[in-house]
Scaffold this motif. Structure first.
Motif, short mmCIF file in Angstrom:
data_model
loop_
_atom_site.label_atom_id
_atom_site.label_comp_id
_atom_site.label_asym_id
_atom_site.label_seq_id
_atom_site.Cartn_x
_atom_site.Cartn_y
_atom_site.Cartn_z
N SER A 569 64.91 69.78 52.88
CA SER A 569 64.04 69.09 51.91
C SER A 569 63.47 70.08 50.91
CB SER A 569 62.88 68.41 52.61
OG SER A 569 63.26 67.89 53.83
N ALA A 572 65.94 70.80 48.16
CA ALA A 572 66.03 69.70 47.18
C ALA A 572 64.81 69.73 46.26
CB ALA A 572 66.12 68.36 47.90
N ASP A 573 63.67 69.98 46.83
CA ASP A 573 62.43 70.08 46.04
C ASP A 573 62.56 71.20 45.01
OD1 ASP A 573 59.81 70.46 45.13
OD2 ASP A 573 58.90 70.19 47.09
N SER A 576 65.02 70.60 42.14
CA SER A 576 64.64 69.59 41.14
C SER A 576 63.65 70.16 40.12
CB SER A 576 64.07 68.35 41.82
OG SER A 576 62.77 68.60 42.31
N SER A 580 59.75 66.68 36.97
CA SER A 580 58.98 65.54 37.46
C SER A 580 57.50 65.89 37.62
CB SER A 580 59.55 65.06 38.80
OG SER A 580 59.32 66.03 39.81
N LEU A 581 57.16 67.16 37.50
CA LEU A 581 55.74 67.55 37.59
C LEU A 581 55.05 67.56 36.24
CD1 LEU A 581 56.07 70.57 40.06
CD2 LEU A 581 54.93 68.40 40.54
N SER A 583 55.85 66.02 33.16
CA SER A 583 55.93 65.00 32.11
C SER A 583 54.65 64.19 31.93
CB SER A 583 57.07 64.02 32.40
OG SER A 583 58.02 64.54 33.27
N MET A 584 53.94 63.93 33.00
CA MET A 584 52.81 63.02 32.90
C MET A 584 51.63 63.67 32.18
SD MET A 584 51.12 60.74 35.96
CE MET A 584 52.64 60.17 36.68
N MET A 588 47.36 59.70 31.95
CA MET A 588 48.15 58.76 32.76
C MET A 588 47.82 58.84 34.24
SD MET A 588 51.95 59.16 31.17
CE MET A 588 52.26 58.97 29.42
N PHE B 554 57.07 57.99 35.46
CA PHE B 554 56.95 59.40 35.83
C PHE B 554 56.65 59.56 37.33
CE2 PHE B 554 55.61 60.43 31.21
CZ PHE B 554 56.93 60.66 30.85
N SER B 555 55.81 58.69 37.85
CA SER B 555 55.50 58.77 39.29
C SER B 555 56.76 58.51 40.11
CB SER B 555 54.43 57.76 39.68
OG SER B 555 53.21 58.06 39.06
N ASP B 557 59.81 59.18 39.14
CA ASP B 557 60.60 60.42 39.04
C ASP B 557 60.12 61.43 40.07
OD1 ASP B 557 61.93 59.32 36.91
OD2 ASP B 557 60.82 60.44 35.37
N PHE B 558 58.79 61.59 40.15
CA PHE B 558 58.22 62.54 41.10
C PHE B 558 58.59 62.16 42.53
CE2 PHE B 558 54.94 63.77 44.10
CZ PHE B 558 54.85 65.13 43.88
N ALA B 561 62.21 62.96 43.19
CA ALA B 561 62.53 64.40 43.14
C ALA B 561 61.88 65.17 44.27
CB ALA B 561 62.10 64.98 41.80
N LYS B 562 60.64 64.85 44.60
CA LYS B 562 59.85 65.73 45.47
C LYS B 562 59.54 65.14 46.85
CE LYS B 562 59.28 68.88 42.21
NZ LYS B 562 60.15 70.08 42.25
#
Lengths: 589, 589
Positions: A569, A572-573, A576, A580-581, A583-584, A588, B554-555, B557-558, B561-562
């Motif tokens: 895991s 994979a983390d 990536s 995904s960390l 963008s927000m 939001m 976005f959530s 995606d997170f 991905a994670k």
């Protein structure tokens, strides 16, 4: 709390796994650290931890420290003063300190083992001498001869204690923001003014004098972290007068309630510069690095205490029947250790603790080698390991210490949640270790942002060389294929970091935490393979301690089957990355 | 605590994701549950939680409940009595209870949303009416008409509260071991004698009467769990006299200190049999099942409270500079939300909470469908889902609730560890939810040992059919490939269980915990894909709430991905089976 120092396992790691009884006394200056001496010290330390410190752990939590706003003094829980006195008088504050100032000059490794026992027995009480160590290290490295002579002997003997005054109300991690001022007096000293928070042992009644090491800014200081200087500010001045460095109150914390966590107000207190102006950050890192290893040991110590308590409970508790049919038909129910899911919690604690112990003691021995080895190459090699592994030990052992304490609580069910048992306190106490001396997120950034790149990646290359050498020379060792596969994962993750994190530091920041965890797991895999090989050898050699060595083999099986696969895991983390960390937007969230 | 009910997200899940505003009012008996009515109720509930209950959360923790040994009474923290009165008077205790006994007859789903808000605002206070629900459900299902008429109206109006008295000092999980006796009186009632522990709301000052539902054994009871009967034991008898069911003391707990956790001594207290002799376990499961869903909601509620607190802190805190260079050069430091590792903690909370909310509300709606749908097939299908997912909701939401509360504490650093902020209390409060109403290990055994095999595996087949249908009909939905891949993992793990766990129940027990977690992650993957699709559609349709819907994307995606990649480690854990768990003897531990 009914703590028993795990001496057998400590000896297994120190002597059988790491050959500490050969390596340490071979280092110049450590000739006294023979197995006999070390065993004697460990036995004494165990007694003190078990009989003097552990009995005060629960009462210390319930009583806590008391602050008197009129006298601005702090009273520690009943019994702490006497226990501290015994600790100091028996030489534990002086163990690994320089002989020329009254220390015993024994290896840091031995101190590490003592720390583990102290932290298992009474984390709060252990904080007072623990923080003093940081002050001793900084003074030893950066103090003037005059300062050393005036302060080191009494800090080392434990007659006085020390503090590290870094954090301010508006800044913790980012010390460049500090506002505490140091204005020159005419006599060469400085007037220190400002407020520091989270000062462990900033004020208490264990000793007569407290030596504060304070980060502050000189009037001509450049802005940011390059403008920080370190000052020595004693509570009592040499003429016996009270320096205006007063405690303004105590933090009310979730745990470690017997440790006085103070707000400290410096009101033009007299202080002396340690080292060069504006070079305080360097000295601080000396304090911090030894403190970070110590905090890792705190995580390990608390985990061991929780393990012992919950295992003792489990051995007595009966609920339901084994899924394989009644195991003790004459009893109303089977013992809960028949249940696989209960064993999962017990073994997760055991395999994590014993693996972490190997990693921590190894790192401590590297520190001794880095200080004392004869050849520059050996010192450099060992120092690289210490630099690289310090954040790993700090973060992994405290995260896992907290999880192990929680495993202990969980397997005790509702009992674990009550104050009738010590485990809920251990969970609360352990929680802070993931935060102080740099949060575990900061440790991860230290690893990927500073330690990986040091000297062109020399340290991590040496780590891989050590793993490769082991794999090649021990092709038949238990689980060596899994060590090889997981080392390849770490190599892949490191490559990913090199390719992505160099150009884009946010990529490094995004994967720092899983990368640190990955490295920790691979180190534990390496040590579990070695420990299993050592145990197998002992059994082959006809040792009569069959339970002990067989348990090592089974714990290794558990580690490789149930814990090491977390690497999948984590990979994979890591792979990536940051997308995904990042963008927000804050709006939001 | 500054709690704001996440109404927008609750509405997103209930209406936009799950079509609750169409499905619920279409169920016979729930015609009133229109969107207007539900919105009005949610707004009222939010106000009560935010303005009445949340302000008492911290003071309730500090004050705790007080026991007076002379009168054997318990005083709840200041303000609890008035807040409870408002809660009851505003109809919240009656929300989803039967109309014929004074309830409002609204869907259980609506109650679930209210529960979440209550648990965020004040977990301890919410326990009193929460446990009453279990008593109402058991009486509704198994009580005689006379019992229902005598007790249900006052329990439903909140004038009285109820308890569930199961655990005894020597047994928690294994109720077959209980010793409490029920001896027949001449008037058809029974004399109940024994001691029960961990009785939430066993004694308190919120109301005048407390109705205890007590598990006990009749003189002719077969041994084990087939010999348990359920009795109704009111604190005050109908003639106004005091029944000898006394509180013998309070547990001193790590958290939920405002909730009175009592030792209850039944000293030949008068009780009445509920349902048939020796069939108490069935009735208890009715109480337990609704309680288990509720406890899952507790985990979710506490996580949301921690998320809000820590996010608010993060939005104000400045430390260091962005790794991509200063983002706010005119400030002394950047806001901490620029740091990827801080975002990792924030987003782990957010993605876990919102995914868990979808899973929990979905399960609650299935419960309503199981109760009210017209066709037997629909009811059966929905009940299968409820049975299967109840242990998943209970265990996953409470494990993750605790982890999210810890993420919140961690990202606040030292501040989070002090009692100046509410998060350390949330961590302590959340800790019990992983234990009570069946530890999370027991939930996992319930899932693999009972729920998977029910009706020849009908429920899990239906779950896979639901996933397959979604994957096939929504080939273009966001992340649907990952849903497909992870559903295949769950299928593989289920096959492994069928092949290994059937013949060897220890194999099932050994992998129960990772299997439950795997199923939870796959359910969250399914809902995150659906939520992302829903949000994308809203954006395509020109919604002006761009931040809200974009955040969902976005959530998601997170999450993919994670968080979802944890499945890789869980698969390895499952496929390694029991061997590494069962080999060690207790002596070796």
């Amino acid at each position: 709390m009914n703590y028993q120092a795990p001496l057998r396992d400590m000896q297994f790691v120190l002597y059988e796994l790491l050959q500490g009884d050969q390596i340490l006394p071979a280092l110049p200056g450590y000739e006294d650290a023979t197995r006999e001496i070390m065993d004697a010290m460990l036995n004494e330390g165990a007694k003190l931890a078990e009989n003097v410190m552990a009995p005060l752990n629960e009462s210390g939590d319930r009583e806590g420290c008391q602050y008197d706003p009129d006298s601005k003094t702090v009273t520690t829980p009943s019994g702490f003063k006497e226990a501290y006195r015994q600790f100091a008088e028996n030489g534990w504050t002086a163990l690994s300190s320089p002989v020329e100032y009254g220390g015993q000059g024994l290896p840091h490794t031995l101190n590490t083992l003592a720390e583990e026992m102290v932290c298992s027995a009474n984390l709060s009480l252990g904080m007072y001498p623990g923080l003093t160590h940081g002050a001793i290290n900084a003074l030893t490295s950066y103090g003037s001869d005059e300062q050393k002579e005036a302060y080191l002997p009494k800090l080392i003997s434990g007659e006085w204690t020390g503090t590290m005054c870094l954090t301010e109300p508006h800044c913790g991690t980012d010390l460049g923001l500090i506002r505490t001022k140091a204005e020159p007096n005419t006599d060469g000293s400085y007037a220190i003014s400002g407020t520091k928070i989270w000062i462990t042992g900033g004020e208490h009644d264990l000793v007569d004098n407290i030596v504060h090491l304070v980060l502050a800014k000189l009037p001509d200081a450049p802005s940011g972290s390059k403008g920080i200087s370190l000052f020595l500010v004693p509570k009592i001045l040499q003429d016996g007068s009270r320096n205006p460095a007063f405690c303004g109150g105590l933090e009310h914390k979730m745990g470690i309630k017997g440790s006085a966590t103070c707000v400290m107000n410096f009101e033009q207190a007299q202080g002396w510069l340690i080292g060069e102006p504006h070079k305080g950050l360097q000295a601080m890192f000396v304090m911090m690095n030894s403190a970070r290893l110590m905090v890792g040991l705190q995580g390990l110590g608390v985990a061991e205490a929780a393990y012992q308590t919950s295992l003792q409970f489990a051995k007595e508790r009966r609920q339901s029947r084994s899924l394989a049919g009644p195991q003790e038909p004459d009893q109303a129910a089977d013992n809960i250790l028949v249940h696989p899911d209960v064993r999962r919690m017990v073994l997760r604690q055991k395999a994590t603790i014993e693996g972490s112990r190997a990693l921590a003691y190894f790192t401590a021995m590297q520190l001794d080698i880095a200080h004392k080895a004869e050849s520059v190459e050996e010192r450099e090699q060992a120092d690289d390991m210490v630099q690289l592994l310090t954040p790993v030990v700090k973060a992994y052992l405290t995260d896992e210490g907290f999880f192990c304490a929680n495993d202990g609580l969980q397997l005790m069910g509702g009992n674990g949640y009550t104050q009738d048992w010590p485990v809920e306190q251990l969970v609360r106490d352990a929680r802070i270790t993931r935060i102080y001396e740099g949060t575990n997120g900061i440790q991860a950034l230290d690893l990927v942002g500073r330690k990986l790149g040091m000297h062109g990646g020399r340290a991590i290359k040496r780590l891989f060389a050590m793993l490769d050498q082991y794999i090649q020379q021990n092709a038949d060792a238990p689980h060596v294929a899994a060590v090889k596969a997981s080392a390849a994962q770490l190599q892949k993750a490191t490559m990913w970091l090199m390719q992505n994190g160099m150009q884009d530091r946010e990529q490094a920041g995004a994967v720092a935490t899983p990368y640190l965890r990955l490295m920790a797991l691979i180190m534990l895999a390496y040590f579990w393979s070695r420990m299993a090989a050592t145990a197998q050898q002992a059994l082959n050699d006809g040792s009569t301690e069959t339970d002990f060595y067989q348990a090592k083999l089974f714990s290794a099986d558990f580690f490789f089957a149930k814990l090491l696969p977390q690497t999948h895991s984590l990979m994979a983390d890591i792979e990536s990355g940051k997308d995904s960390l990042m963008s927000m937007t804050a709006e939001m969230m």
